[in-house]
Write a protein that holds these residues in place. Structure first.
Motif, PDB file in Angstrom:
ATOM      1  N   TYR A   1     -94.433 -27.229  -8.012  1.00 47.63           N
ATOM      2  CA  TYR A   1     -95.052 -28.337  -7.270  1.00 47.63           C
ATOM      3  C   TYR A   1     -94.625 -28.369  -5.803  1.00 47.63           C
ATOM      4  CZ  TYR A   1     -96.515 -30.157 -11.800  1.00 47.63           C
ATOM      5  OH  TYR A   1     -97.089 -30.301 -13.036  1.00 47.63           O
ATOM      6  N   HIS A   2     -93.805 -27.403  -5.384  1.00 45.44           N
ATOM      7  CA  HIS A   2     -93.336 -27.348  -4.000  1.00 45.44           C
ATOM      8  C   HIS A   2     -92.799 -28.704  -3.534  1.00 45.44           C
ATOM      9  CE1 HIS A   2     -95.235 -23.426  -3.880  1.00 45.44           C
ATOM     10  NE2 HIS A   2     -96.387 -23.968  -4.238  1.00 45.44           N
ATOM     11  N   PRO A   3     -91.699 -29.156  -4.113  1.00 43.17           N
ATOM     12  CA  PRO A   3     -91.165 -30.480  -3.787  1.00 43.17           C
ATOM     13  C   PRO A   3     -90.850 -30.647  -2.303  1.00 43.17           C
ATOM     14  CG  PRO A   3     -89.544 -29.164  -4.981  1.00 43.17           C
ATOM     15  CD  PRO A   3     -90.841 -28.431  -5.070  1.00 43.17           C
ATOM     16  N   THR A   4     -91.052 -31.858  -1.819  1.00 46.12           N
ATOM     17  CA  THR A   4     -90.822 -32.188  -0.415  1.00 46.12           C
ATOM     18  C   THR A   4     -89.516 -32.949  -0.252  1.00 46.12           C
ATOM     19  OG1 THR A   4     -91.965 -34.309  -0.625  1.00 46.12           O
ATOM     20  CG2 THR A   4     -93.311 -32.375  -0.066  1.00 46.12           C
ATOM     21  N   ALA A   5     -89.105 -33.121   1.011  1.00 49.12           N
ATOM     22  CA  ALA A   5     -87.894 -33.899   1.301  1.00 49.12           C
ATOM     23  C   ALA A   5     -88.031 -35.315   0.762  1.00 49.12           C
ATOM     24  CB  ALA A   5     -87.646 -33.926   2.808  1.00 49.12           C
ATOM     25  N   GLU A   6     -89.252 -35.860   0.855  1.00 51.07           N
ATOM     26  CA  GLU A   6     -89.504 -37.223   0.383  1.00 51.07           C
ATOM     27  C   GLU A   6     -89.188 -37.372  -1.102  1.00 51.07           C
ATOM     28  OE1 GLU A   6     -90.243 -40.928   1.622  1.00 51.07           O
ATOM     29  OE2 GLU A   6     -90.806 -39.267   2.933  1.00 51.07           O
ATOM     30  N   MET A   7     -89.513 -36.344  -1.873  1.00 48.46           N
ATOM     31  CA  MET A   7     -89.250 -36.393  -3.310  1.00 48.46           C
ATOM     32  C   MET A   7     -87.749 -36.391  -3.603  1.00 48.46           C
ATOM     33  SD  MET A   7     -92.097 -33.686  -4.693  1.00 48.46           S
ATOM     34  CE  MET A   7     -93.803 -33.764  -4.156  1.00 48.46           C
ATOM     35  N   TYR A   8     -87.013 -35.561  -2.863  1.00 49.82           N
ATOM     36  CA  TYR A   8     -85.565 -35.509  -3.069  1.00 49.82           C
ATOM     37  C   TYR A   8     -84.900 -36.819  -2.626  1.00 49.82           C
ATOM     38  CZ  TYR A   8     -85.494 -30.580  -4.364  1.00 49.82           C
ATOM     39  OH  TYR A   8     -85.664 -29.394  -5.030  1.00 49.82           O
TER      40      TYR A   8
ATOM     41  N   LYS B   1     -78.675 -34.094   0.769  1.00 55.00           N
ATOM     42  CA  LYS B   1     -78.336 -32.900   1.548  1.00 55.00           C
ATOM     43  C   LYS B   1     -79.460 -31.873   1.473  1.00 55.00           C
ATOM     44  CE  LYS B   1     -73.339 -33.490   1.045  1.00 55.00           C
ATOM     45  NZ  LYS B   1     -72.101 -33.047   0.347  1.00 55.00           N
ATOM     46  N   THR B   2     -80.087 -31.771   0.287  1.00 55.98           N
ATOM     47  CA  THR B   2     -81.240 -30.879   0.147  1.00 55.98           C
ATOM     48  C   THR B   2     -82.380 -31.352   1.044  1.00 55.98           C
ATOM     49  OG1 THR B   2     -80.658 -30.368  -2.145  1.00 55.98           O
ATOM     50  CG2 THR B   2     -82.926 -29.927  -1.475  1.00 55.98           C
ATOM     51  N   ALA B   3     -82.605 -32.666   1.039  1.00 57.91           N
ATOM     52  CA  ALA B   3     -83.655 -33.246   1.891  1.00 57.91           C
ATOM     53  C   ALA B   3     -83.366 -32.999   3.363  1.00 57.91           C
ATOM     54  CB  ALA B   3     -83.784 -34.744   1.615  1.00 57.91           C
ATOM     55  N   SER B   4     -82.094 -33.082   3.743  1.00 52.64           N
ATOM     56  CA  SER B   4     -81.722 -32.892   5.155  1.00 52.64           C
ATOM     57  C   SER B   4     -81.985 -31.461   5.615  1.00 52.64           C
ATOM     58  CB  SER B   4     -80.249 -33.256   5.372  1.00 52.64           C
ATOM     59  OG  SER B   4     -79.402 -32.324   4.741  1.00 52.64           O
ATOM     60  N   MET B   5     -81.868 -30.497   4.706  1.00 48.11           N
ATOM     61  CA  MET B   5     -82.162 -29.102   5.061  1.00 48.11           C
ATOM     62  C   MET B   5     -83.669 -28.890   5.205  1.00 48.11           C
ATOM     63  SD  MET B   5     -79.419 -26.835   2.870  1.00 48.11           S
ATOM     64  CE  MET B   5     -79.661 -27.653   1.284  1.00 48.11           C
ATOM     65  N   MET B   6     -84.443 -29.664   4.436  1.00 52.61           N
ATOM     66  CA  MET B   6     -85.895 -29.511   4.474  1.00 52.61           C
ATOM     67  C   MET B   6     -86.522 -30.250   5.654  1.00 52.61           C
ATOM     68  SD  MET B   6     -86.597 -30.016   0.382  1.00 52.61           S
ATOM     69  CE  MET B   6     -88.310 -29.516   0.403  1.00 52.61           C
ATOM     70  N   ASP B   7     -85.954 -31.415   5.986  1.00 54.56           N
ATOM     71  CA  ASP B   7     -86.512 -32.235   7.072  1.00 54.56           C
ATOM     72  C   ASP B   7     -85.388 -33.017   7.760  1.00 54.56           C
ATOM     73  OD1 ASP B   7     -88.016 -33.727   8.786  1.00 54.56           O
ATOM     74  OD2 ASP B   7     -89.177 -34.785   7.251  1.00 54.56           O
ATOM     75  N   PRO B   8     -84.649 -32.361   8.670  1.00 56.10           N
ATOM     76  CA  PRO B   8     -83.491 -32.996   9.319  1.00 56.10           C
ATOM     77  C   PRO B   8     -83.824 -34.254  10.115  1.00 56.10           C
ATOM     78  CG  PRO B   8     -83.543 -30.627   9.729  1.00 56.10           C
ATOM     79  CD  PRO B   8     -84.861 -30.988   9.127  1.00 56.10           C
TER      80      PRO B   8
ATOM     81  N   HIS C   1     -86.100 -36.554   9.288  1.00 57.71           N
ATOM     82  CA  HIS C   1     -86.629 -37.651   8.463  1.00 57.71           C
ATOM     83  C   HIS C   1     -85.736 -38.883   8.650  1.00 57.71           C
ATOM     84  CE1 HIS C   1     -87.809 -40.055   5.016  1.00 57.71           C
ATOM     85  NE2 HIS C   1     -88.833 -39.246   4.825  1.00 57.71           N
ATOM     86  N   PRO C   2     -86.325 -40.058   8.882  1.00 60.13           N
ATOM     87  CA  PRO C   2     -85.525 -41.277   9.134  1.00 60.13           C
ATOM     88  C   PRO C   2     -84.477 -41.563   8.066  1.00 60.13           C
ATOM     89  CG  PRO C   2     -87.843 -41.690   9.575  1.00 60.13           C
ATOM     90  CD  PRO C   2     -87.775 -40.321   8.978  1.00 60.13           C
ATOM     91  N   GLU C   3     -84.828 -41.344   6.810  1.00 60.86           N
ATOM     92  CA  GLU C   3     -83.872 -41.588   5.728  1.00 60.86           C
ATOM     93  C   GLU C   3     -82.713 -40.591   5.792  1.00 60.86           C
ATOM     94  OE1 GLU C   3     -83.850 -43.931   3.416  1.00 60.86           O
ATOM     95  OE2 GLU C   3     -85.891 -44.617   3.052  1.00 60.86           O
TER      96      GLU C   3
ATOM     97  N   SER D   1     -77.128 -39.367   7.188  1.00 59.85           N
ATOM     98  CA  SER D   1     -76.165 -38.564   7.954  1.00 59.85           C
ATOM     99  C   SER D   1     -75.249 -39.453   8.776  1.00 59.85           C
ATOM    100  CB  SER D   1     -76.905 -37.580   8.865  1.00 59.85           C
ATOM    101  OG  SER D   1     -77.688 -36.676   8.098  1.00 59.85           O
ATOM    102  N   ASN D   2     -75.824 -40.483   9.381  1.00 64.57           N
ATOM    103  CA  ASN D   2     -75.010 -41.406  10.184  1.00 64.57           C
ATOM    104  C   ASN D   2     -73.987 -42.137   9.321  1.00 64.57           C
ATOM    105  OD1 ASN D   2     -76.384 -40.692  12.496  1.00 64.57           O
ATOM    106  ND2 ASN D   2     -77.818 -42.401  12.400  1.00 64.57           N
ATOM    107  N   ARG D   3     -74.441 -42.592   8.148  1.00 60.27           N
ATOM    108  CA  ARG D   3     -73.514 -43.275   7.232  1.00 60.27           C
ATOM    109  C   ARG D   3     -72.425 -42.323   6.755  1.00 60.27           C
ATOM    110  NH1 ARG D   3     -78.390 -45.097   5.024  1.00 60.27           N
ATOM    111  NH2 ARG D   3     -78.109 -43.750   3.202  1.00 60.27           N
TER     112      ARG D   3
END
Length: 262
Positions: free
Chosen positions: A167-174, A195-202, A204-206, A211-213
């Motif tokens: 399904y080619h998961p996106t950062a949003e899904m993670y 962390k997986t999401a951050s590699m896919m879309d650094p 992304h607001p979430e 990362s800041n937290r």
């Protein structure tokens, strides 16, 4: 079934009312009053029949949809499918309206902070999934409803169906699954998904917020490690530092401090 008095067969009477409905619809300007007249003609046609006519309810669904009465339109297409389960037109139209209705209910649920509305929205998506069980968009919408309804086990099951290579998961899904993990008290698994999401879309607001937290928490642990180190509490200092490294493993100063402690 209504009896006739002028010799016409019931089917003929029904057809006349249906033709009148179509004629009124074609010449009308789409006002609610005109739509009401059309709908009345179709229901008159139905009174002459012993079972529902699929064409009547497809037409009714169209009229209700034009008047933005999505719930009534959905009911019409359900009736059409009950009479003719393999009707592709009714199935397609019902599928599309269930998604629209589900999203409308989600907006209402958010506005009213209503668990009941989220349950109703999820029911719409479940019904649509019966027609397209592997639809990624529907599974994500269903997951979100489960999360807001505090049904984390069901949410986890739904999101796991789409976080697969096929399904080619996106950062949003993670990100969504990370929140579910956190809600279930599984902090490490949630952090790994973020962390997986951050590699896919650094950007992304979430991801940025996470990362800041993480940086703030890591800095607090780093300073605590230094404090313990100066007190020669090396074991405690190392524990604090390892926790910081687990959060922000790419921070070089943490690795240098770890070597110093060793």
């Amino acid at each position: 079934m209504v009896s006739t008095t002028d010799g016409d067969l019931p089917q003929d009477r029904a057809e006349k009312h249906f033709e009148q409905a179509k004629k009124l619809s074609s010449v009308g300007k789409g006002s609610s009053l005109e739509a009401e007249r059309v709908i009345k003609e179709i229901y008159k046609a139905e009174t002459y029949l012993q079972s529902h006519d699929v064409a009547h309810f497809l037409f009714l669904g169209k009229m209700y949809k034009q008047q933005l009465d999505i719930s009534s339109a959905i009911t019409c297409y359900r009736v059409a499918l009950k009479e003719h389960p393999v009707n592709l037109v009714a199935k397609k139209l019902l599928y599309e309206l269930l998604i629209i209705k589900g999203q409308e209910l989600m907006l209402l649920a958010r506005k009213m902070n209503s668990l009941i509305k989220y349950h109703a929205a999820r029911a719409c998506f479940d019904e649509a999934l019966e027609m397209d069980k592997d639809n990624v968009r529907l599974l994500i919408l269903k997951t979100v409803c489960h999360v807001h309804a505090q049904e984390l086990t069901e949410a986890f099951e739904a999101i796991n169906k789409v976080i697969k290579p096929a399904y080619h998961p996106t950062a949003e899904m993670y990100i969504l699954r990370a929140k579910i993990y956190w809600g279930r008290g599984l902090t490490e698994q949630g952090n790994n998904d973020m962390k997986t999401a951050s590699m896919m879309d650094p950007s992304h607001p979430e991801v940025v917020a996470f990362s800041n937290r993480s940086f703030v928490k890591s800095e607090q642990l780093y300073k605590e490690s230094i404090r313990l180190f100066t007190q020669k509490k090396y074991k405690e200092s190392l524990l604090s530092l390892n926790h910081a490294i687990h959060i922000t493993a790419e921070d070089i100063k943490l690795l240098i401090m770890k070597s110093k402690i060793h």
